[in-house]
Design an enzyme around this catalytic site. Sequence first.
Site, PDB file in Angstrom:
ATOM      1  N   ARG A  69     -28.393  45.938 -10.408  1.00  0.00           N
ATOM      2  CA  ARG A  69     -29.617  46.316 -11.124  1.00  0.00           C
ATOM      3  C   ARG A  69     -30.044  47.749 -10.802  1.00  0.00           C
ATOM      4  NH1 ARG A  69     -32.912  42.380 -13.316  1.00  0.00           N
ATOM      5  NH2 ARG A  69     -32.311  40.224 -12.939  1.00  0.00           N
ATOM      6  N   ASP A  70     -29.590  48.232  -9.653  1.00  0.00           N
ATOM      7  CA  ASP A  70     -30.066  49.531  -9.183  1.00  0.00           C
ATOM      8  C   ASP A  70     -29.106  50.673  -9.520  1.00  0.00           C
ATOM      9  OD1 ASP A  70     -32.231  50.723  -8.114  1.00  0.00           O
ATOM     10  OD2 ASP A  70     -31.622  50.545  -6.038  1.00  0.00           O
ATOM     11  N   ILE A  71     -27.946  50.311 -10.074  1.00  0.00           N
ATOM     12  CA  ILE A  71     -26.927  51.340 -10.304  1.00  0.00           C
ATOM     13  C   ILE A  71     -27.470  52.457 -11.188  1.00  0.00           C
ATOM     14  CG2 ILE A  71     -24.790  51.815 -11.550  1.00  0.00           C
ATOM     15  CD1 ILE A  71     -23.632  49.303 -10.506  1.00  0.00           C
TER      16      ILE A  71
ATOM     17  N   ARG B 310     -37.884  46.328  -7.938  1.00  0.00           N
ATOM     18  CA  ARG B 310     -38.273  47.409  -8.825  1.00  0.00           C
ATOM     19  C   ARG B 310     -38.487  46.801 -10.201  1.00  0.00           C
ATOM     20  NH1 ARG B 310     -35.274  51.179 -11.317  1.00  0.00           N
ATOM     21  NH2 ARG B 310     -33.303  50.359 -10.597  1.00  0.00           N
TER      22      ARG B 310
END
Lengths: 113, 360
Positions: A69-71, B310
């Site tokens: 999700r953070d890529i 996030r």
Amino acid sequence: MKHLRPLNQKGSRIAGQLRPPEEDVVALQNPPQPAPRPHIPMGCSLSFSPGWEVDMAGGTAGLCQPVERDIYDCYVTCFWPAQVPDHLNNSPDWATKCAAATKDWRNLDLVFP
Amino acid sequence: MKTLVTLVTLYITAAPAATLFLGAYPNSIMVFDEAKGQIIDRIPLSTGLPTSMRLSIDRKQIYVTTNDHSGIEVVDVATRKVINHFVLNTPTKRYRFNGGVTDPQGHVFYTVTTEMTKLDDRYEIGKLKYTVIDLAQQKIVKAVEIAHEDENANAGFYGRAGFEVSPDGKYLYQFRDKVVILNTDDFKVVDRIDLSKPDFPGMENVGFGGLLDSISEPGQHISLFNSADPIVHNRVFGIARFDLSTRRVNFTPIGPAPAGMAGLQVAPDKKHAYTVIANGAVANKRCEFWAFDLGTNRITQTAEVPCRSRFSFGMAGDGKKLYFYGAGFEIDVYDAATLKHERTWDLNNDVTGAGMIVVN
């Protein structure tokens, strides 16, 4: 310092530095201070806050779940160029075949620096 | 006949479902139908990856900034077509900018830029500047250096701090660690108000003015702000109402400020509003929905909610659903009345930090 008096000029200068410039009311509560962060030695990455390996506290609980999700945020904001190609300068097409990184990460392009 | 009357009554009273516009990787805007719960269209962006979106005051156009070549695209909401697009980068100059607002007529776009000039042996990084981009001429027509004391607050994410413009176009409001009011002619500071936007660790603070707040009316800005007294620095949060025309602000303190607080989503009835707060960090981070009654400025309901590391926070067009989205391909839908999770929509496409525009 009430019980200590400087005897020489150097001592007077030290006492002057320690003395508050003017009498002031001391606040009971300080502005919010950030919690102390662990020291993480520099390794393969230039930055670890946040990263895939560890979060700002040195653990993994603060990372995106799953990490894919953070890529894209690392890619687009140029925040983590050590592990992820950067979108702005060198690899604008890295993710063009991969709409959902969590599902399609195998479609991410290979980059050879 | 009775059934027919009932159906007609239901049709008249039911609020029409809204359309959501979401920035999508790698270079498009997804158009999502709330009623169907699915993507109904996709608007390709020729200038690249969307980083921020802003709905025009008349709600007919969406201004999109893109990352690849520092572009701007203007999307017509009704036809879902791009009606204007251009890039600022040239072979010798690059710009970084993110978020901004147009004047009331939609002629110019106010933002904060960093200019990088390519020299023979290096790039020269310019200072942060308040910048005016003419949308018809498709170029920067004015850039004014930011005062030293305002540089740090504008540096993160190239000026993502939220902008609003007054209805007469004379004043530009910037909501950040303070509220700074600028003259749009020369960008001189007219006033500084000691109210700060609450931070939220991990919140994708979408720029383009709204900072994830649902702006209810042109000429007004209603949101949550923190205030601290100068003696003991006790942080208090409350609801502030800005009249953008008169520069008048009305701040109602509510209680001690939590560690993190998202923007305020105001329902269309203008009586109910919602936010997400966080206390603790990383493994100890706990999030809650807080529901407000704007009539009495009180918290009416709270409920714990599992928050992602996030995410972005949004609201349905009718104010009856709350959305968690961002950093992934899903929208988690919560009922605004009960604050309970209802369903998860799978977009099958990651959403960018451009956030969500809701059009009824």
